[in-house]
Enzyme design. Structure first.
Site, PDB file in Angstrom:
ATOM      1  N   GLN A  11       0.832  -1.221   0.000  1.00 42.57           N
ATOM      2  CA  GLN A  11       0.000   0.000   0.000  1.00 42.57           C
ATOM      3  C   GLN A  11       0.862   1.266   0.000  1.00 42.57           C
ATOM      4  O   GLN A  11       0.561   2.213  -0.748  1.00 42.57           O
ATOM      5  CB  GLN A  11      -1.049   0.019   1.101  1.00 42.57           C
ATOM      6  CG  GLN A  11      -0.577  -0.210   2.501  1.00 42.57           C
ATOM      7  CD  GLN A  11      -1.714  -0.099   3.519  1.00 42.57           C
ATOM      8  OE1 GLN A  11      -2.803   0.401   3.227  1.00 42.57           O
ATOM      9  NE2 GLN A  11      -1.471  -0.579   4.720  1.00 42.57           N
ATOM     10  N   ASP A  35      13.594 -10.118  -4.303  1.00 43.89           N
ATOM     11  CA  ASP A  35      13.384 -10.650  -2.958  1.00 43.89           C
ATOM     12  C   ASP A  35      14.509 -10.149  -2.061  1.00 43.89           C
ATOM     13  O   ASP A  35      15.678 -10.484  -2.269  1.00 43.89           O
ATOM     14  CB  ASP A  35      13.379 -12.193  -3.018  1.00 43.89           C
ATOM     15  CG  ASP A  35      12.967 -12.804  -1.690  1.00 43.89           C
ATOM     16  OD1 ASP A  35      13.209 -12.181  -0.634  1.00 43.89           O
ATOM     17  OD2 ASP A  35      12.399 -13.911  -1.716  1.00 43.89           O
ATOM     18  N   THR A  61       4.557  -7.966   6.970  1.00 39.41           N
ATOM     19  CA  THR A  61       3.686  -7.099   7.778  1.00 39.41           C
ATOM     20  C   THR A  61       2.567  -7.839   8.521  1.00 39.41           C
ATOM     21  O   THR A  61       1.693  -7.196   9.104  1.00 39.41           O
ATOM     22  CB  THR A  61       3.051  -6.006   6.874  1.00 39.41           C
ATOM     23  OG1 THR A  61       2.423  -6.638   5.761  1.00 39.41           O
ATOM     24  CG2 THR A  61       4.076  -5.009   6.397  1.00 39.41           C
ATOM     25  N   THR A 100       8.298   1.164  12.166  1.00 35.72           N
ATOM     26  CA  THR A 100       6.979   1.132  12.794  1.00 35.72           C
ATOM     27  C   THR A 100       6.959   1.624  14.240  1.00 35.72           C
ATOM     28  O   THR A 100       7.961   1.506  14.959  1.00 35.72           O
ATOM     29  CB  THR A 100       6.450  -0.325  12.762  1.00 35.72           C
ATOM     30  OG1 THR A 100       5.238  -0.410  13.507  1.00 35.72           O
ATOM     31  CG2 THR A 100       7.443  -1.303  13.378  1.00 35.72           C
ATOM     32  N   ASP A 101       5.800   2.105  14.663  1.00 37.90           N
ATOM     33  CA  ASP A 101       5.563   2.461  16.074  1.00 37.90           C
ATOM     34  C   ASP A 101       5.602   1.223  16.968  1.00 37.90           C
ATOM     35  O   ASP A 101       5.736   1.341  18.186  1.00 37.90           O
ATOM     36  CB  ASP A 101       4.200   3.160  16.207  1.00 37.90           C
ATOM     37  CG  ASP A 101       3.038   2.328  15.662  1.00 37.90           C
ATOM     38  OD1 ASP A 101       3.246   1.543  14.715  1.00 37.90           O
ATOM     39  OD2 ASP A 101       1.910   2.461  16.173  1.00 37.90           O
ATOM     40  N   TYR A 124       6.937  -9.102  15.294  1.00 32.15           N
ATOM     41  CA  TYR A 124       6.968  -8.130  14.181  1.00 32.15           C
ATOM     42  C   TYR A 124       7.772  -6.892  14.581  1.00 32.15           C
ATOM     43  O   TYR A 124       8.688  -6.471  13.860  1.00 32.15           O
ATOM     44  CB  TYR A 124       5.535  -7.755  13.785  1.00 32.15           C
ATOM     45  CG  TYR A 124       5.439  -6.549  12.883  1.00 32.15           C
ATOM     46  CD1 TYR A 124       5.775  -6.623  11.534  1.00 32.15           C
ATOM     47  CD2 TYR A 124       5.017  -5.305  13.387  1.00 32.15           C
ATOM     48  CE1 TYR A 124       5.689  -5.497  10.712  1.00 32.15           C
ATOM     49  CE2 TYR A 124       4.929  -4.183  12.576  1.00 32.15           C
ATOM     50  CZ  TYR A 124       5.269  -4.286  11.245  1.00 32.15           C
ATOM     51  OH  TYR A 124       5.196  -3.172  10.434  1.00 32.15           O
ATOM     52  N   TRP A 150      -0.116   2.825  11.870  1.00 33.27           N
ATOM     53  CA  TRP A 150      -1.538   2.663  11.528  1.00 33.27           C
ATOM     54  C   TRP A 150      -1.819   3.093  10.080  1.00 33.27           C
ATOM     55  O   TRP A 150      -2.725   3.891   9.807  1.00 33.27           O
ATOM     56  CB  TRP A 150      -2.400   3.492  12.489  1.00 33.27           C
ATOM     57  CG  TRP A 150      -2.379   3.075  13.919  1.00 33.27           C
ATOM     58  CD1 TRP A 150      -1.364   2.434  14.598  1.00 33.27           C
ATOM     59  CD2 TRP A 150      -3.419   3.293  14.895  1.00 33.27           C
ATOM     60  NE1 TRP A 150      -1.706   2.245  15.913  1.00 33.27           N
ATOM     61  CE2 TRP A 150      -2.959   2.760  16.131  1.00 33.27           C
ATOM     62  CE3 TRP A 150      -4.673   3.892  14.845  1.00 33.27           C
ATOM     63  CZ2 TRP A 150      -3.729   2.813  17.285  1.00 33.27           C
ATOM     64  CZ3 TRP A 150      -5.431   3.950  16.011  1.00 33.27           C
ATOM     65  CH2 TRP A 150      -4.966   3.403  17.208  1.00 33.27           C
TER      66      TRP A 150
HETATM   67  N1  LIG Z   1       0.506  -1.248   7.567  1.00 35.34           N
HETATM   68  C1  LIG Z   1       0.716  -0.581   8.699  1.00 35.34           C
HETATM   69  O1  LIG Z   1      -0.216  -0.309   9.461  1.00 35.34           O
HETATM   70  C2  LIG Z   1       2.099  -0.127   9.072  1.00 35.34           C
HETATM   71  C3  LIG Z   1       2.281   0.549  10.283  1.00 35.34           C
HETATM   72  C4  LIG Z   1       3.558   0.986  10.621  1.00 35.34           C
HETATM   73  C5  LIG Z   1       4.614   0.746   9.770  1.00 35.34           C
HETATM   74  N2  LIG Z   1       4.423   0.061   8.608  1.00 35.34           N
HETATM   75  C6  LIG Z   1       5.569  -0.171   7.734  1.00 35.34           C
HETATM   76  O2  LIG Z   1       5.345   0.547   6.549  1.00 35.34           O
HETATM   77  C7  LIG Z   1       5.951  -0.146   5.446  1.00 35.34           C
HETATM   78  C8  LIG Z   1       4.941  -0.343   4.336  1.00 35.34           C
HETATM   79  O3  LIG Z   1       3.887  -1.156   4.829  1.00 35.34           O
HETATM   80  P1  LIG Z   1       2.615  -1.534   3.925  1.00 35.34           P
HETATM   81  O4  LIG Z   1       1.434  -1.455   4.799  1.00 35.34           O
HETATM   82  O5  LIG Z   1       2.668  -0.777   2.644  1.00 35.34           O
HETATM   83  O6  LIG Z   1       2.931  -3.076   3.633  1.00 35.34           O
HETATM   84  P2  LIG Z   1       2.186  -4.100   2.653  1.00 35.34           P
HETATM   85  O7  LIG Z   1       1.023  -3.452   1.995  1.00 35.34           O
HETATM   86  O8  LIG Z   1       1.995  -5.349   3.415  1.00 35.34           O
HETATM   87  O9  LIG Z   1       3.284  -4.342   1.529  1.00 35.34           O
HETATM   88  C9  LIG Z   1       4.455  -5.052   1.813  1.00 35.34           C
HETATM   89  C10 LIG Z   1       5.339  -5.053   0.600  1.00 35.34           C
HETATM   90  O10 LIG Z   1       6.519  -5.798   0.914  1.00 35.34           O
HETATM   91  C11 LIG Z   1       6.789  -6.687  -0.147  1.00 35.34           C
HETATM   92  N3  LIG Z   1       7.571  -7.817   0.338  1.00 35.34           N
HETATM   93  C12 LIG Z   1       7.212  -8.762   1.242  1.00 35.34           C
HETATM   94  N4  LIG Z   1       8.216  -9.659   1.379  1.00 35.34           N
HETATM   95  C13 LIG Z   1       9.233  -9.257   0.560  1.00 35.34           C
HETATM   96  C14 LIG Z   1      10.525  -9.760   0.246  1.00 35.34           C
HETATM   97  N5  LIG Z   1      11.002 -10.874   0.802  1.00 35.34           N
HETATM   98  N6  LIG Z   1      11.274  -9.085  -0.646  1.00 35.34           N
HETATM   99  C15 LIG Z   1      10.818  -7.964  -1.257  1.00 35.34           C
HETATM  100  N7  LIG Z   1       9.598  -7.448  -1.011  1.00 35.34           N
HETATM  101  C16 LIG Z   1       8.824  -8.092  -0.111  1.00 35.34           C
HETATM  102  C17 LIG Z   1       5.412  -7.075  -0.663  1.00 35.34           C
HETATM  103  O11 LIG Z   1       5.554  -7.608  -1.965  1.00 35.34           O
HETATM  104  P3  LIG Z   1       4.438  -8.631  -2.572  1.00 35.34           P
HETATM  105  O12 LIG Z   1       3.166  -7.880  -2.582  1.00 35.34           O
HETATM  106  O13 LIG Z   1       4.963  -8.924  -3.932  1.00 35.34           O
HETATM  107  O14 LIG Z   1       4.419  -9.797  -1.640  1.00 35.34           O
HETATM  108  C18 LIG Z   1       4.731  -5.710  -0.638  1.00 35.34           C
HETATM  109  O15 LIG Z   1       5.119  -4.966  -1.776  1.00 35.34           O
HETATM  110  C19 LIG Z   1       6.551  -1.420   6.039  1.00 35.34           C
HETATM  111  O16 LIG Z   1       7.899  -1.172   6.372  1.00 35.34           O
HETATM  112  C20 LIG Z   1       5.772  -1.609   7.327  1.00 35.34           C
HETATM  113  O17 LIG Z   1       6.513  -2.348   8.279  1.00 35.34           O
HETATM  114  C21 LIG Z   1       3.194  -0.378   8.231  1.00 35.34           C
END
Ligand SMILES: NC(=O)c1ccc[n+]([C@@H]2O[C@H](COP(=O)([O-])OP(=O)(O)OC[C@H]3O[C@@H](n4cnc5c(N)ncnc54)[C@H](OP(=O)(O)O)[C@@H]3O)[C@@H](O)[C@H]2O)c1
Length: 291
Positions: A11, A35, A61, A100-101, A124, A150
């Site tokens: 996202q 990867d 995630t 992340t928080d 996580y 979030w």
């Molecule tokens: N979502 C939240 O609420 C939240 C909160 C705080 C911080 N964050 C951080 O914000 C960032 C973005 O989160 P998001 O919500 O956008 O995550 P997301 O929608 O789950 O997307 C994760 C991405 O990581 C890729 N990925 C997973 N395993 C991988 C690997 N081994 N090698 C390369 N790519 C890989 C996925 O690719 P595929 O789709 O091809 O599998 C996808 O593009 C992350 O660092 C997360 O920890 C998220």
């Protein structure tokens, strides 16, 4: 400026592509194309594209699943982040590592500063903290860690899209009211990250939308805004419940508001209040759905 984005299909990755400034050349890769766990492939890709900036929006995630898949979470969030930082160093690229928080335990009652003691409650958060530390150790002069919280977006599944579905399907829902943080539109974060590409601050930074809310407050706002813009057709009762009434495999911080003061000053930008951002996201979601 040539920018390599890892996690382009997530996202945040999609929002980064959506609001890419015209003067940036972007190569966005999903996990199929790169990867992060494959150190040699990561190095080869980085060497071939020779970016000036690398953004790591990729992560494992699945917060609850991570409790039983510790190795998988650390392989992507820990070693994967280190692999990318090492490759960034080898080409002299500025490297943004999104975090992340959930690195905090939530015991504090004032917003967390970047230098406050991390103490993750679950796998996580621990794996993301390992990624922060490994990336900074591998390339201290070129890495920026950006902690956010979030996240939601019109792209992908998240709390907002889940709530909209449940509010349409059910007669009533209960939502946790004793966990407090800041809902953050991935689009706002993406704009801040593009600004970081220009300013290139190093070290640890915090970015979320402005304001605070519990998940319950967030759900109430989603219903009100969803009714207001016609995404929802009827109102249902939303009950505030406590964390003990909604047990999950991973423990989450009760309070994870981040202090963003330093980031706002460094980037010379301030985010919208989370509720204004939510309204904009819902309008975009409605437009996309109608298209
Ligand atoms: N979502 C939240 O609420 C939240 C909160 C705080 C911080 N964050 C951080 O914000 C960032 C973005 O989160 P998001 O919500 O956008 O995550 P997301 O929608 O789950 O997307 C994760 C991405 O990581 C890729 N990925 C997973 N395993 C991988 C690997 N081994 N090698 C390369 N790519 C890989 C996925 O690719 P595929 O789709 O091809 O599998 C996808 O593009 C992350 O660092 C997360 O920890 C998220």
């Amino acid at each position: 400026m040539r920018v390599l984005l890892v996690g382009g299909s997530g996202q945040l990755g999609r929002e980064l592509q959506h609001c890419k400034p015209a003067d940036m050349e972007l190569l966005a890769l999903g996990s199929q194309e790169l990867d992060l766990r494959e150190a040699r492939l990561v190095a080869a890709r980085v060497d071939a594209f020779h970016p000036q900036v690398i953004i790591n929006a990729a992560a494992y995630t699945a917060v609850d699943r991570a409790e039983r898949e510790q190795e998988a979470a650390f392989a992507v969030n820990g070693q994967g982040a280190a692999n990318l930082a090492q490759s960034a160093r080898s080409v002299g690229a500025y490297c943004i590592q999104v975090s992340t928080d959930f690195v905090f335990d939530g015991a504090q009652s004032r917003p967390y500063l970047p230098m406050d003691q991390a103490n993750p409650l679950g796998v996580y958060g621990a794996s993301k903290l390992a990624g922060e530390q490994l990336a900074l150790a591998a390339y201290p002069e070129g890495v920026a860690v950006v902690r956010t919280a979030w996240l939601y977006s019109a792209f992908g599944n998240n709390f907002v899209t889940t709530m909209l579905r449940l509010m349409a399907e059910r007669e009533t829902i209960g939502v946790v009211a004793d966990q407090v943080g800041t809902p953050t539109w991935a689009h706002s974060l993406a704009e801040a990250l593009w600004q970081m590409c220009r300013v290139q601050p190093k070290g640890i930074w915090h970015w979320t939308d402005a304001g605070v809310a519990s998940w319950y407050d967030f759900a109430v706002a989603i219903q009100e805004e969803g009714l207001g813009c016609g995404l929802l057709e009827r109102e249902i009762p939303i009950r505030p419940i406590s964390t003990v009434d909604y047990p999950t495999p991973a423990k989450r911080p009760a309070y994870s508001v981040l202090d963003k003061t330093e980031t706002w000053a460094a980037l010379e930008m301030t985010p919208s209040h989370w509720r204004q951002a939510l309204r904009r996201m819902l309008l975009e979601y409605k437009e996309n759905r109608g298209a």
